[in-house]
Write a protein that holds these residues in place. Structure first.
Motif, PDB file in Angstrom:
ATOM      1  N   GLY A  88     -54.324  32.780 -17.392  1.00  0.00           N
ATOM      2  CA  GLY A  88     -53.174  32.795 -16.494  1.00  0.00           C
ATOM      3  C   GLY A  88     -53.254  31.669 -15.492  1.00  0.00           C
ATOM      4  N   TRP A  89     -52.197  31.545 -14.685  1.00  0.00           N
ATOM      5  CA  TRP A  89     -52.134  30.469 -13.701  1.00  0.00           C
ATOM      6  C   TRP A  89     -53.117  30.691 -12.554  1.00  0.00           C
ATOM      7  CZ3 TRP A  89     -49.972  26.176 -15.124  1.00  0.00           C
ATOM      8  CH2 TRP A  89     -48.910  26.184 -16.028  1.00  0.00           C
ATOM      9  N   MET A 118     -49.825  29.236 -22.797  1.00  0.00           N
ATOM     10  CA  MET A 118     -50.773  30.355 -22.773  1.00  0.00           C
ATOM     11  C   MET A 118     -50.899  30.952 -21.376  1.00  0.00           C
ATOM     12  SD  MET A 118     -54.419  28.452 -23.449  1.00  0.00           S
ATOM     13  CE  MET A 118     -54.692  26.753 -22.991  1.00  0.00           C
ATOM     14  N   ARG A 119     -50.707  30.134 -20.352  1.00  0.00           N
ATOM     15  CA  ARG A 119     -50.755  30.691 -19.000  1.00  0.00           C
ATOM     16  C   ARG A 119     -49.484  31.461 -18.679  1.00  0.00           C
ATOM     17  NH1 ARG A 119     -53.628  25.765 -15.498  1.00  0.00           N
ATOM     18  NH2 ARG A 119     -55.622  25.831 -16.627  1.00  0.00           N
ATOM     19  N   GLU A 120     -48.351  31.022 -19.187  1.00  0.00           N
ATOM     20  CA  GLU A 120     -47.116  31.784 -18.994  1.00  0.00           C
ATOM     21  C   GLU A 120     -47.219  33.136 -19.693  1.00  0.00           C
ATOM     22  OE1 GLU A 120     -45.255  30.796 -16.705  1.00  0.00           O
ATOM     23  OE2 GLU A 120     -43.828  29.264 -17.281  1.00  0.00           O
ATOM     24  N   ALA A 121     -47.795  33.165 -20.897  1.00  0.00           N
ATOM     25  CA  ALA A 121     -47.948  34.428 -21.620  1.00  0.00           C
ATOM     26  C   ALA A 121     -48.771  35.424 -20.825  1.00  0.00           C
ATOM     27  CB  ALA A 121     -48.585  34.174 -22.984  1.00  0.00           C
ATOM     28  N   ALA A 164     -49.615  23.624 -24.654  1.00  0.00           N
ATOM     29  CA  ALA A 164     -50.428  24.817 -24.872  1.00  0.00           C
ATOM     30  C   ALA A 164     -50.943  25.384 -23.556  1.00  0.00           C
ATOM     31  CB  ALA A 164     -51.589  24.503 -25.806  1.00  0.00           C
ATOM     32  N   THR A 165     -51.332  24.510 -22.631  1.00  0.00           N
ATOM     33  CA  THR A 165     -51.801  24.987 -21.326  1.00  0.00           C
ATOM     34  C   THR A 165     -50.716  25.787 -20.629  1.00  0.00           C
ATOM     35  OG1 THR A 165     -53.326  23.128 -21.072  1.00  0.00           O
ATOM     36  CG2 THR A 165     -52.640  24.277 -19.061  1.00  0.00           C
TER      37      THR A 165
END
Length: 755
Positions: A553-554, A545-548, A541-542
């Motif tokens: 975000g990252w 959701m950061r890729e999305a 999930a980490t």
């Protein structure tokens, strides 16, 4: 030599070449034709994947070294298996400069280095930019070694050019005299001076178009071909190279007779470029198989349910365009700057020219073009940009002839640029946003197509037999977004729309995720995975959701949003109402999920091409995106399972039996796996059978198993099989007008050989 099949092993510091040698006998028992290894040349210390090669001239000591390589070759030879190796020509790992002798030389000597031609560096820039600092003030923390030969920053070490420092000199002043300069990592996207792999600054692009660089960087692997009988090479990311066609001409000439496959991602309907290779690494085949096990009739429901639940009205194509525009404008500043410097702007403002480049790149429907022979996709992208961004028409008048001119460096670099934009904008962004039905959101996939018919599949297989009969096929890889078992359960979910909707409603009621499209993705992930150790879901999930990049975000994580996502995962295990709903959907998906899983596997193993079995996928496989799909495999348990007698499709030994049966036939009777003819059943359940004939072999697989069960089974459905045939899985012998239910009782598949 084309292997009959391959079995992919991830060689790591924890699973070395010696460990691989120890499981070769198991692979031989399974029927495998070739051991297929992830990269084995020296890579960054501690690397779990090996794609960050630091020294292509030696076998990686942390992966077993030269001794381990010889042990693996000897074990494979004794067992009668070929060996295939994954190679990485596009880039080298430079995260730890001191571990890469060629990069260290370039940092120390600049353009005077004997290895300056190795790397794709913009030498017109002031110095080589290394984005390793936390912030600019970190330059004050640099240290000079006592002998003044190195600068260091925490664990990082960098060479000092001869004659530029003396013991006791100020480290920051010494830094300013080097061929490189250290900058904050946040500035890397804009200031970088070397071509990189996608957006990874620690993977520096290599100039394989230089014959001397090719020769030096391939010497060890070509010696494996000549001296050790290496049968084949899987070439990683050829689209990053300046001239992929020229590269493969060099490689095939230096490795005559070797089986060559390229990690070429083909978009929907895109033909394989005219390269001197045997085919791709299998993502295109994966899409063909995935789609035929998803019910196209469910598209309307899932589309409306998704829109109602999330409010997302964008099409898949619009998500792709948005994702590519977003990453192109935020993550590729250095590449855009370099392109602008190579173009004749003829008075056009740089900002407008930059925007035009990004708009065109985002509208290219394939990873890249191959000028001058293949330019239509770029022509189409230019025309589409003119229609949709009319204010850039005058800019495109200036840029278009230059981007289509293969003799110009700008055109060559633009081709390398678009592949990176596609990978980051689609695979790593849009495929985490367009979440209508995530089983389709796969590398090289086509989520805009919600399942296909057997007729479409058969047409694709006939083309594959005619054009790509030596191409690799795959269902899982080290890069897939979901393992084949997860996709199989989700395919079954498409047949349970009302049950899915009830579970999704319960998930929404019992959790508080503010971004509804991600909540939709996570609910499907829970359904597809089942109750696995929760940490695996937290880790996934980490990343997802950061890729999305929608609510977090990252670079700037939103702690509150991420906490809500992790709380939702915990609730799936701890909240009684949600846990029961999750258990109910799992129970509904278990049997049809296993049916889809085994059926897809048999189809992949029997269809045209050279099938790869990714490590551990001979049994049920529930992985998510890397690093989850690179977990260790218990080969001792798999070896013990060979003696088990399966009695139902959910038994892990059943899938292994199917895999072993098909692979042994491929190895022992390769003449059976030629030709292709679609077979069509007759009767009320005919749509649930996917069947085809090779030369003396027939594969039968069940599709849409939930609907089949609702019908009450196969009923009077029959299949015409002239002559006598024996099922190599179930043992039955049949001929003539055969009741399908006679072959597919509790078994969802059959593999028949003509007597």
């Amino acid at each position: 030599m084309t292997p009959t099949s391959t079995y992919r092993l991830q060689i790591t510091p924890d699973f070395r070449l010696q460990d691989a040698a120890a499981v070769v006998d198991y692979l031989a028992e399974l029927g495998v034709g070739a051991v297929y290894l992830s990269p084995v040349l020296a890579s960054t210390e501690g690397s779990g994947h090996g794609y960050d090669v630091t020294d292509p001239t030696i076998v990686d000591p942390q992966r077993g070294g030269e001794q381990g390589w010889q042990e693996l070759v000897a074990a494979a030879r004794e067992a009668g298996l070929e060996v295939v190796v994954d190679i990485v020509p596009n880039h080298l790992g430079v995260q730890n400069a001191w571990q890469n002798p060629t990069w260290w030389s370039v940092l120390a000597e600049g353009q005077d280095s004997a290895h300056a031609a190795w790397f794709d560096i913009d030498w017109s820039a002031d110095r080589i930019v290394l984005p390793v600092l936390g912030e600019e003030s970190d330059l004050d923390r640099l240290e000079l070694s006592p002998d003044a030969s190195e600068l260091s920053f925490y664990e990082h070490r960098f060479p000092v050019a001869a004659g530029t420092a003396r013991p006791g000199d100020d480290p920051r002043e010494v830094h300013d005299r080097q061929h490189y300069r250290l900058v904050p990592g946040s500035q890397g996207n804009d200031l970088l001076t070397h071509r990189r792999f996608f957006t990874v600054a620690t993977l520096a692009g290599v100039r394989q178009e230089d014959p001397e660089v090719f020769a030096a960087s391939h010497e060890r692997v070509l010696r494996m071909v000549r001296e050790d009988g290496l049968a084949g090479l899987r070439v990683d990311h050829p689209d990053g190279l300046s001239d992929p066609r020229g590269y493969f001409e060099q490689l095939s000439a230096q490795a005559p007779g070797a089986w060559l496959v390229a990690e070429k991602i083909l978009e929907h309907g895109e033909p394989l470029p005219d390269w001197r290779i045997d085919g791709t690494s299998g993502y295109d085949a994966m899409t063909e198989v995935n789609q035929v096990f998803v019910d196209p009739a469910a598209e309307g429901f899932f589309t409306e349910d998704y829109r109602r639940r999330t409010g997302d009205q964008l099409t898949v194509e619009q998500h792709m365009l948005q994702g590519k525009l977003m990453v192109a404008s935020t993550q590729f500043g250095a590449e855009t700057r370099r392109l602008l410097e190579l173009l004749d702007l003829d008075g056009i403002e740089r900002d407008r020219a930059a925007r035009a480049l990004l708009e065109v790149a985002a509208r290219l429907e394939v990873y890249r073009t191959y000028l001058p022979e293949e330019n239509q996709a770029l022509v189409d992208a230019l025309q589409r940009t003119r229609r949709e961004v009319a204010e850039l028409d005058d800019v495109l008048d200036v840029l278009q002839p230059q981007l289509l001119d293969a003799s110009r460096e700008a055109a060559r670099r633009f081709q390398q640029f678009t592949g990176a934009v596609m990978a980051k904008g689609v695979e790593d962004t849009a495929w985490y946003r367009a979440n209508r039905f995530v089983a389709l959101n796969e590398v090289g996939g086509n989520p805009a197509s919600f399942g296909t018919s057997p007729e479409v599949f058969h047409e694709a297989m006939a083309r594959r037999e005619a054009e790509l009969s030596r191409s690799m096929t795959a269902l899982s890889t080290h890069d897939t977004k979901r393992g084949e078992g997860v996709r199989a359960r989700l395919a079954a979910l498409a047949e349970l729309p009302e049950q899915w909707s009830r579970f999704a409603d319960t998930f929404a009621e019992r959790t508080s995720i503010a971004e509804p499209t991600f909540a939709h993705l996570l609910a499907q992930t829970l359904a597809g995975m089942g109750a696995v150790p929760p940490q695996r879901l937290h880790d996934y999930a980490t990343k997802a959701m950061r890729e999305a990049g929608l609510a977090t975000g990252w670079t700037s994580p939103d702690e509150a949003f991420e906490a809500s996502v992790h709380a939702a995962i915990e609730a799936a295990y701890d909240d009684e109402v949600l846990r029961q709903a999750w258990q109910q959907i799992q129970q509904l998906l278990t049997a049809p999920g296993h049916s889809n899983d085994v059926s897809a596997k048999l189809v992949q193993l029997a269809m045209p091409g050279v099938p790869d079995v990714y490590q551990g996928t001979e049994v049920w496989e529930d992985s998510l995106v890397d690093p989850d799909n690179r977990r260790p495999v218990d080969y001792q348990a798999l070896r013990a399972l060979l003696d088990a007698e399966p009695h139902e499709a959910v038994d892990p030994a059943f899938k292994q039996t199917v895999v072993r049966t098909a692979l042994r036939l491929r190895r022992d009777r390769p003449e059976l796996f030629t030709g292709y003819r679609a077979l069509r059943a007759q009767g009320e359940a005919a749509e649930h059978l996917l069947a085809f004939e090779r030369d003396g072999l027939v594969a039968l697989a069940t599709r849409l198993p939930v609907g089949l069960q609702r019908r009450g089974g196969w009923g009077e459905t029959t299949l015409e099989l002239p002559g006598s045939w024996t099922d190599q899985i179930g043992g039955a012998t049949v001929d003539g007008q055969v009741p399908v239910g006679q072959l597919l009782d509790w078994r969802p598949v059959a593999l028949l050989v003509r007597d």
